[in-house]
Scaffold this active site. Structure first.
Site, PDB file in Angstrom:
ATOM      1  N   SER A 137       0.843  -1.205   0.000  1.00  0.00           N
ATOM      2  CA  SER A 137       0.000   0.000   0.000  1.00  0.00           C
ATOM      3  C   SER A 137       0.874   1.251   0.000  1.00  0.00           C
ATOM      4  CB  SER A 137      -0.879   0.027   1.247  1.00  0.00           C
ATOM      5  OG  SER A 137      -1.459   1.301   1.393  1.00  0.00           O
ATOM      6  N   TYR A 150      -2.730  -1.291  10.058  1.00  0.00           N
ATOM      7  CA  TYR A 150      -2.742  -1.602   8.613  1.00  0.00           C
ATOM      8  C   TYR A 150      -1.381  -1.266   8.000  1.00  0.00           C
ATOM      9  CZ  TYR A 150      -4.084  -1.243   3.666  1.00  0.00           C
ATOM     10  OH  TYR A 150      -4.160  -1.385   2.296  1.00  0.00           O
TER      11      TYR A 150
HETATM   12  N1  LIG Z   1      -8.553  -0.039  -2.204  1.00  0.00           N
HETATM   13  C1  LIG Z   1      -7.535   0.723  -1.864  1.00  0.00           C
HETATM   14  O1  LIG Z   1      -7.630   1.958  -1.812  1.00  0.00           O
HETATM   15  C2  LIG Z   1      -6.194   0.100  -1.563  1.00  0.00           C
HETATM   16  C3  LIG Z   1      -5.078   0.947  -1.455  1.00  0.00           C
HETATM   17  C4  LIG Z   1      -3.838   0.384  -1.183  1.00  0.00           C
HETATM   18  C5  LIG Z   1      -3.714  -0.996  -1.046  1.00  0.00           C
HETATM   19  N2  LIG Z   1      -4.809  -1.786  -1.164  1.00  0.00           N
HETATM   20  C6  LIG Z   1      -4.606  -3.235  -1.035  1.00  0.00           C
HETATM   21  O2  LIG Z   1      -4.999  -3.846  -2.255  1.00  0.00           O
HETATM   22  C7  LIG Z   1      -5.479  -5.190  -2.021  1.00  0.00           C
HETATM   23  C8  LIG Z   1      -6.827  -5.384  -2.715  1.00  0.00           C
HETATM   24  O3  LIG Z   1      -7.734  -4.440  -2.224  1.00  0.00           O
HETATM   25  P1  LIG Z   1      -9.194  -4.194  -2.833  1.00  0.00           P
HETATM   26  O4  LIG Z   1      -9.378  -2.732  -2.817  1.00  0.00           O
HETATM   27  O5  LIG Z   1      -9.374  -4.982  -4.087  1.00  0.00           O
HETATM   28  O6  LIG Z   1     -10.061  -4.793  -1.624  1.00  0.00           O
HETATM   29  P2  LIG Z   1     -11.344  -5.740  -1.589  1.00  0.00           P
HETATM   30  O7  LIG Z   1     -11.858  -5.649  -0.199  1.00  0.00           O
HETATM   31  O8  LIG Z   1     -12.248  -5.417  -2.724  1.00  0.00           O
HETATM   32  O9  LIG Z   1     -10.710  -7.192  -1.847  1.00  0.00           O
HETATM   33  C9  LIG Z   1      -9.996  -7.900  -0.847  1.00  0.00           C
HETATM   34  C10 LIG Z   1     -10.408  -9.366  -0.938  1.00  0.00           C
HETATM   35  O10 LIG Z   1      -9.625 -10.151  -0.038  1.00  0.00           O
HETATM   36  C11 LIG Z   1     -10.461 -11.207   0.407  1.00  0.00           C
HETATM   37  N3  LIG Z   1      -9.981 -11.820   1.657  1.00  0.00           N
HETATM   38  C12 LIG Z   1      -9.837 -11.201   2.860  1.00  0.00           C
HETATM   39  N4  LIG Z   1      -9.464 -12.103   3.780  1.00  0.00           N
HETATM   40  C13 LIG Z   1      -9.343 -13.301   3.163  1.00  0.00           C
HETATM   41  C14 LIG Z   1      -8.992 -14.611   3.611  1.00  0.00           C
HETATM   42  N5  LIG Z   1      -8.695 -14.858   4.883  1.00  0.00           N
HETATM   43  N6  LIG Z   1      -8.976 -15.616   2.695  1.00  0.00           N
HETATM   44  C15 LIG Z   1      -9.305 -15.374   1.400  1.00  0.00           C
HETATM   45  N7  LIG Z   1      -9.643 -14.156   0.926  1.00  0.00           N
HETATM   46  C16 LIG Z   1      -9.675 -13.123   1.788  1.00  0.00           C
HETATM   47  C17 LIG Z   1     -11.816 -10.519   0.633  1.00  0.00           C
HETATM   48  O11 LIG Z   1     -12.891 -11.448   0.694  1.00  0.00           O
HETATM   49  C18 LIG Z   1     -11.894  -9.577  -0.565  1.00  0.00           C
HETATM   50  O12 LIG Z   1     -12.617 -10.136  -1.650  1.00  0.00           O
HETATM   51  C19 LIG Z   1      -5.523  -5.337  -0.496  1.00  0.00           C
HETATM   52  O13 LIG Z   1      -4.371  -6.060  -0.081  1.00  0.00           O
HETATM   53  C20 LIG Z   1      -5.469  -3.911   0.022  1.00  0.00           C
HETATM   54  O14 LIG Z   1      -4.898  -3.815   1.299  1.00  0.00           O
HETATM   55  C21 LIG Z   1      -6.042  -1.273  -1.410  1.00  0.00           C
END
Ligand SMILES: NC(=O)c1ccc[n+]([C@@H]2O[C@H](COP(=O)([O-])OP(=O)(O)OC[C@H]3O[C@@H](n4cnc5c(N)ncnc54)[C@H](O)[C@@H]3O)[C@@H](O)[C@H]2O)c1
Length: 249
Positions: A137, A150
């Site tokens: 991130s 986080y």
């Molecule tokens: N959205 C943002 O602004 C942002 C910014 C920086 C980093 N990120 C990172 O990007 C990645 C994807 O984020 P996103 O925005 O697509 O989020 P999202 O919430 O849409 O997707 C995350 C997925 O991970 C799955 N998950 C969580 N725990 C799990 C487990 N124990 N087993 C299997 N699956 C599991 C969830 O069910 C979900 O579908 C994450 O690692 C997040 O930290 C997101």
């Protein structure tokens, strides 16, 4: 970037960035194994021959082992792993964060990645090749108040990735970390304070923080993951790729 016939395991495949990545890799002719706690968003791929979904908790060692074993049996090899699964933290002062919540964030964002990377190393060492992309991130370089747990988990993802890149280099396994900026998925709203206005935070805090002037779209992340999984990235390892519209500058 030919990915035809290559096999990739994607965690968090049912989420915003995960689904966009599945989409791009399936279109590119790759075999894709999409894993998530909830795979209901992946129903559209049920009829796609080169796609398999696994619904389960990747914090369970046996589930992780099962996914890799089944993938190898079905497709013969495992070319790459993209660790996209993760969880947000709503902005909370440290004195209000319970130990249970801290552990939960570390487990989902870090321990799960340890489990999938450990399994990937077993298969990829046998093949003497492989690609791993771990999602971190932008907050590791541009922290915001109240996201301490986080951010700690994502900082560890970066260090873990670099350590693994060095450890696995002699086996021709590339390991890179991709730091997304604020992205247009449901997760973004979860970083807001519990009593905060999610829509206002998206526009006034997150979107305005991106020099290129818009939120990162899931397909922006998917395109960069695809690149890191491709042959074109064969000499890139231990690198931090920022896909954040300039937010980390
Ligand atoms: N959205 C943002 O602004 C942002 C910014 C920086 C980093 N990120 C990172 O990007 C990645 C994807 O984020 P996103 O925005 O697509 O989020 P999202 O919430 O849409 O997707 C995350 C997925 O991970 C799955 N998950 C969580 N725990 C799990 C487990 N124990 N087993 C299997 N699956 C599991 C969830 O069910 C979900 O579908 C994450 O690692 C997040 O930290 C997101």
């Amino acid at each position: 970037m030919s990915l035809q016939g290559k096999t990739f395991i994607i965690t968090g495949a049912g989420g915003g960035m995960g689904k966009a990545t599945v989409d791009l890799l399936v279109q590119a002719g790759a075999n894709v194994v999409g894993c998530d706690l909830n795979t209901s968003h992946l129903k559209a791929y049920e009829a796609v021959e080169n796609f398999v979904s696994f619904e389960g908790n990747l914090l369970e060692e046996q589930t992780v082992k099962h996914v890799f074993k089944e993938t190898e049996e079905r497709f013969g090899k495992i070319d790459g792993l993209a660790n996209i699964a993760g969880i947000a933290q709503s902005a909370t002062p440290i004195e209000k964060v319970s130990l249970t919540d801290f552990h939960r964030i570390m487990d989902i964002n870090l321990t799960m990645m340890f489990l999938t990377c450990r399994e990937a190393a077993i298969y990829m060492k046998k093949q003497n090749q492989g690609r791993i992309v771990n999602i971190g991130s932008v907050s590791t370089t541009r922290p915001r108040p109240g996201l301490q747990s986080y951010i700690a988990s994502k900082g560890a993802v970066e260090s873990f990735t670099k350590a693994l890149a060095l450890e696995l280099a002699e086996h021709h396994i590339n390991v890179n970390v991709l730091h997304p900026g604020p992205a247009d998925t449901t997760m973004l709203g979860k970083f807001t304070k519990e009593d905060g206005d999610v829509d206002e935070a998206r526009k006034e805090i997150f979107e305005k923080s991106v020099p290129l002037g818009r939120l990162i779209q899931p397909k922006d992340i998917a395109g960069s993951i695809k690149f890191l999984l491709s042959d074109e990235a064969s000499m890139i390892t231990g690198t931090v790729l920022h896909v954040d519209g300039g937010r980390s500058i």
